[in-house]
Design a protein around this motif. Structure first.
Motif, PDB file in Angstrom:
ATOM      1  N   THR A 151       0.896  -1.213   0.068  1.00  0.00           N
ATOM      2  CA  THR A 151      -0.119  -0.125   0.042  1.00  0.00           C
ATOM      3  C   THR A 151       0.810   1.109  -0.149  1.00  0.00           C
ATOM      4  OG1 THR A 151      -0.330  -0.211   2.378  1.00  0.00           O
ATOM      5  CG2 THR A 151      -1.888  -1.205   1.264  1.00  0.00           C
ATOM      6  N   THR A 152       2.333   1.241  -0.133  1.00  0.00           N
ATOM      7  CA  THR A 152       3.058   2.020  -0.269  1.00  0.00           C
ATOM      8  C   THR A 152       3.030   3.009  -1.543  1.00  0.00           C
ATOM      9  OG1 THR A 152       4.590   1.256   1.547  1.00  0.00           O
ATOM     10  CG2 THR A 152       5.515   2.990  -0.099  1.00  0.00           C
ATOM     11  N   PRO A 153       2.793   4.257  -1.788  1.00  0.00           N
ATOM     12  CA  PRO A 153       2.836   4.827  -3.029  1.00  0.00           C
ATOM     13  C   PRO A 153       4.244   4.573  -3.744  1.00  0.00           C
ATOM     14  CG  PRO A 153       1.814   6.173  -1.420  1.00  0.00           C
ATOM     15  CD  PRO A 153       2.447   5.246  -0.723  1.00  0.00           C
ATOM     16  N   SER A 154       4.127   4.076  -4.802  1.00  0.00           N
ATOM     17  CA  SER A 154       5.563   3.997  -5.617  1.00  0.00           C
ATOM     18  C   SER A 154       5.364   4.161  -7.212  1.00  0.00           C
ATOM     19  CB  SER A 154       5.662   2.345  -5.182  1.00  0.00           C
ATOM     20  OG  SER A 154       5.018   1.519  -5.604  1.00  0.00           O
ATOM     21  N   LEU A 155       6.387   3.957  -7.972  1.00  0.00           N
ATOM     22  CA  LEU A 155       6.222   3.946  -9.159  1.00  0.00           C
ATOM     23  C   LEU A 155       5.774   2.642  -9.731  1.00  0.00           C
ATOM     24  CD1 LEU A 155       9.977   5.357 -10.320  1.00  0.00           C
ATOM     25  CD2 LEU A 155       7.706   6.298 -11.038  1.00  0.00           C
ATOM     26  N   TYR A 156       5.968   1.736  -8.795  1.00  0.00           N
ATOM     27  CA  TYR A 156       5.676   0.057  -9.442  1.00  0.00           C
ATOM     28  C   TYR A 156       3.993   0.474  -9.427  1.00  0.00           C
ATOM     29  CZ  TYR A 156       5.143  -4.785  -8.755  1.00  0.00           C
ATOM     30  OH  TYR A 156       4.807  -6.278  -8.826  1.00  0.00           O
ATOM     31  N   LEU A 157       3.370   1.275  -8.589  1.00  0.00           N
ATOM     32  CA  LEU A 157       1.669   1.331  -8.600  1.00  0.00           C
ATOM     33  C   LEU A 157       1.355   2.429  -9.781  1.00  0.00           C
ATOM     34  CD1 LEU A 157       0.731   1.543  -4.802  1.00  0.00           C
ATOM     35  CD2 LEU A 157       0.221  -0.524  -6.540  1.00  0.00           C
ATOM     36  N   GLU A 158       2.314   3.527  -9.893  1.00  0.00           N
ATOM     37  CA  GLU A 158       2.099   4.531 -10.836  1.00  0.00           C
ATOM     38  C   GLU A 158       2.252   4.146 -12.146  1.00  0.00           C
ATOM     39  OE1 GLU A 158       1.239   8.556 -11.841  1.00  0.00           O
ATOM     40  OE2 GLU A 158       1.049   7.475 -10.039  1.00  0.00           O
ATOM     41  N   ALA A 159       3.266   3.471 -12.641  1.00  0.00           N
ATOM     42  CA  ALA A 159       3.577   3.156 -13.839  1.00  0.00           C
ATOM     43  C   ALA A 159       3.807   1.876 -14.373  1.00  0.00           C
ATOM     44  CB  ALA A 159       4.820   3.915 -14.517  1.00  0.00           C
ATOM     45  N   GLY A 160       4.094   0.867 -13.444  1.00  0.00           N
ATOM     46  CA  GLY A 160       4.369  -0.416 -13.552  1.00  0.00           C
ATOM     47  C   GLY A 160       5.847  -0.757 -14.166  1.00  0.00           C
ATOM     48  N   ALA A 161       5.984  -1.917 -14.715  1.00  0.00           N
ATOM     49  CA  ALA A 161       7.226  -2.055 -15.501  1.00  0.00           C
ATOM     50  C   ALA A 161       8.528  -2.000 -14.766  1.00  0.00           C
ATOM     51  CB  ALA A 161       7.349  -1.599 -16.960  1.00  0.00           C
ATOM     52  N   ILE A 162       8.527  -2.126 -13.488  1.00  0.00           N
ATOM     53  CA  ILE A 162       9.657  -1.801 -12.456  1.00  0.00           C
ATOM     54  C   ILE A 162       9.722  -2.528 -11.292  1.00  0.00           C
ATOM     55  CG2 ILE A 162       8.224  -0.128 -11.057  1.00  0.00           C
ATOM     56  CD1 ILE A 162      10.702   1.700 -11.409  1.00  0.00           C
ATOM     57  N   HIS A 163      10.709  -2.882 -10.725  1.00  0.00           N
ATOM     58  CA  HIS A 163      10.774  -3.906  -9.518  1.00  0.00           C
ATOM     59  C   HIS A 163      11.006  -3.178  -8.298  1.00  0.00           C
ATOM     60  CE1 HIS A 163      11.381  -7.587 -11.675  1.00  0.00           C
ATOM     61  NE2 HIS A 163      11.818  -6.770 -12.615  1.00  0.00           N
ATOM     62  N   GLY A 164      10.502  -3.638  -7.091  1.00  0.00           N
ATOM     63  CA  GLY A 164      10.716  -2.894  -6.123  1.00  0.00           C
ATOM     64  C   GLY A 164      11.541  -3.931  -4.883  1.00  0.00           C
ATOM     65  N   CYS A 165      12.418  -3.346  -4.273  1.00  0.00           N
ATOM     66  CA  CYS A 165      13.124  -4.067  -3.057  1.00  0.00           C
ATOM     67  C   CYS A 165      12.994  -3.264  -1.809  1.00  0.00           C
ATOM     68  CB  CYS A 165      14.262  -4.384  -3.595  1.00  0.00           C
ATOM     69  SG  CYS A 165      14.409  -5.570  -4.659  1.00  0.00           S
ATOM     70  N   VAL A 166      12.676  -4.150  -0.646  1.00  0.00           N
ATOM     71  CA  VAL A 166      12.438  -3.170   0.715  1.00  0.00           C
ATOM     72  C   VAL A 166      13.248  -4.126   1.738  1.00  0.00           C
ATOM     73  CG1 VAL A 166      10.817  -2.472   2.209  1.00  0.00           C
ATOM     74  CG2 VAL A 166      10.185  -2.952  -0.031  1.00  0.00           C
ATOM     75  N   LEU A 167      14.096  -3.294   2.192  1.00  0.00           N
ATOM     76  CA  LEU A 167      14.915  -3.578   3.506  1.00  0.00           C
ATOM     77  C   LEU A 167      14.001  -3.313   4.722  1.00  0.00           C
ATOM     78  CD1 LEU A 167      17.565  -4.642   4.586  1.00  0.00           C
ATOM     79  CD2 LEU A 167      18.228  -2.269   5.147  1.00  0.00           C
ATOM     80  N   CYS A 168      13.873  -4.387   5.551  1.00  0.00           N
ATOM     81  CA  CYS A 168      12.908  -4.663   6.626  1.00  0.00           C
ATOM     82  C   CYS A 168      13.549  -4.822   8.043  1.00  0.00           C
ATOM     83  CB  CYS A 168      11.741  -5.289   6.562  1.00  0.00           C
ATOM     84  SG  CYS A 168      10.890  -5.144   4.622  1.00  0.00           S
ATOM     85  N   GLN A 169      12.905  -4.583   9.096  1.00  0.00           N
ATOM     86  CA  GLN A 169      13.437  -5.061  10.476  1.00  0.00           C
ATOM     87  C   GLN A 169      12.307  -5.280  11.200  1.00  0.00           C
ATOM     88  OE1 GLN A 169      15.637  -2.336  12.812  1.00  0.00           O
ATOM     89  NE2 GLN A 169      16.627  -3.791  13.656  1.00  0.00           N
ATOM     90  N   GLN A 170      11.962  -6.635  11.572  1.00  0.00           N
ATOM     91  CA  GLN A 170      10.882  -7.160  12.199  1.00  0.00           C
ATOM     92  C   GLN A 170       9.537  -6.739  11.310  1.00  0.00           C
ATOM     93  OE1 GLN A 170      10.850  -5.803  16.404  1.00  0.00           O
ATOM     94  NE2 GLN A 170      12.626  -7.144  16.811  1.00  0.00           N
ATOM     95  N   ASP A 171       8.662  -5.893  12.040  1.00  0.00           N
ATOM     96  CA  ASP A 171       7.362  -5.647  11.121  1.00  0.00           C
ATOM     97  C   ASP A 171       7.329  -4.341  10.563  1.00  0.00           C
ATOM     98  OD1 ASP A 171       7.186  -4.093  13.541  1.00  0.00           O
ATOM     99  OD2 ASP A 171       5.195  -4.430  13.877  1.00  0.00           O
TER     100      ASP A 171
END
Length: 291
Positions: A151-171
């Motif tokens: 649910t995070t606003p992103s280019l992935y949502l805006e335009a597609g054709a792109i990859h997303g990667c996220v660094l996380c800690q616990q939740d």
């Protein structure tokens, strides 16, 4: 209430996408956003290393992360400068140590990553020597992460054709990077971790793309013990994950996921029946292009 990232996509950045005219399936005119691609040439000191196709944000982090994941930057290397020329589309990483990778650069292996990802032969020597730390993944964290990221606003949502990667800690998702190649998005996060001296032991890595050998290799090279995706697996990716002791989780959507490696790290602390299913037909815009 939206989660506060340390670094996240900026879908309103007009340099990262552009509007293009076309027609839809009924023949009516449409305007749609498409992501940009730029050639970025990377130098390590005086040596040209590679030219990458990228959306163009965070060239400094991309450069450092690429060198780190290709085993060209050593753990004790001191970076003395990162110079970026926007007009020439060139980034130069400078180190105290003199470097010469002429022979190494001859031994490239092209990967399945889009935009022609590459790894170098001696990376596997380092891969085999890495012992990933003990860690735990609570299913409550996994469910919270997938919901927050999707649910995070992103280019992935805006335009597609792109990859997303996220660094996380616990939740908590911490750093969200995007690019036309999944390997670039990973390298940006590796660069951010390197320049900020971030410990990997308690981190979780999330990607929107397939769990390929390249994704597994890069995650292990970063020292992160858990890799999660909403997409599927490749056989070699699973084999390498098991060899390295990496927890590998795919098809993570709604209450569902599949773990094919490192299941001993998973703490089933939440009843899946208490988790909402992802709405049917809620495939994110452009997902077909990245999976």
């Amino acid at each position: 209430m939206s989660h506060e990232y340390l670094l996240k996509p900026d879908p309103q950045n007009e340099t990262l996408s552009t509007s293009v005219s076309g027609i839809d399936h009924t023949g009516k005119p449409v305007e749609t956003r498409v992501v940009t691609e730029k050639a970025l040439t990377l130098y390590l000191n005086s040596q040209e290393v590679v030219t990458m196709m990228t959306i163009g944000d965070h060239p400094d982090l991309l450069a450092v992360g690429y060198l780190k994941n290709q085993n060209m930057l050593k753990p004790d290397d001191v970076i003395t400068g990162i110079d970026y020329d926007d007009d020439l589309q060139v980034v130069v990483v400078r180190t105290e140590r003199e470097t010469n990778y002429e022979e190494k650069l001859k031994k490239k292996v092209r990967t399945s990553g889009c935009a022609q990802g590459t790894i170098f032969g001696d990376v596997m020597d380092s891969f085999d020597a890495i012992a990933l730390p003990d860690a735990k993944l609570k299913t409550s964290w996994l469910y919270a992460l997938t919901k927050a990221i999707n649910t995070t606003p992103s280019l992935y949502l805006e335009a597609g054709a792109i990859h997303g990667c996220v660094l996380c800690q616990q939740d908590k998702p911490l750093v969200y990077m995007e690019d036309v190649g999944r390997h670039n998005a990973v390298d940006k996060i590796a660069g951010w971790m390197t320049v900020n001296n971030i410990v990997a032991d308690d981190k979780i890595f999330y990607t929107t793309g397939r769990l390929t050998s390249e994704m597994v290799i890069k995650t292990v090279m970063m020292g992160i013990p858990i890799l999660v995706s909403r997409s599927g697996f490749t056989a070699w990716g699973v084999e390498l994950a098991r060899k390295a002791g990496l927890t590998l989780i795919g098809r993570a959507r709604g209450k569902r996921f599949v773990a094919l490696s490192g299941a001993e790290r998973i703490d089933f602390d939440m009843n899946p029946e208490d988790v909402e299913e992802e709405p049917k037909g809620a495939s994110r815009k452009g997902r077909e292009a990245v999976e």
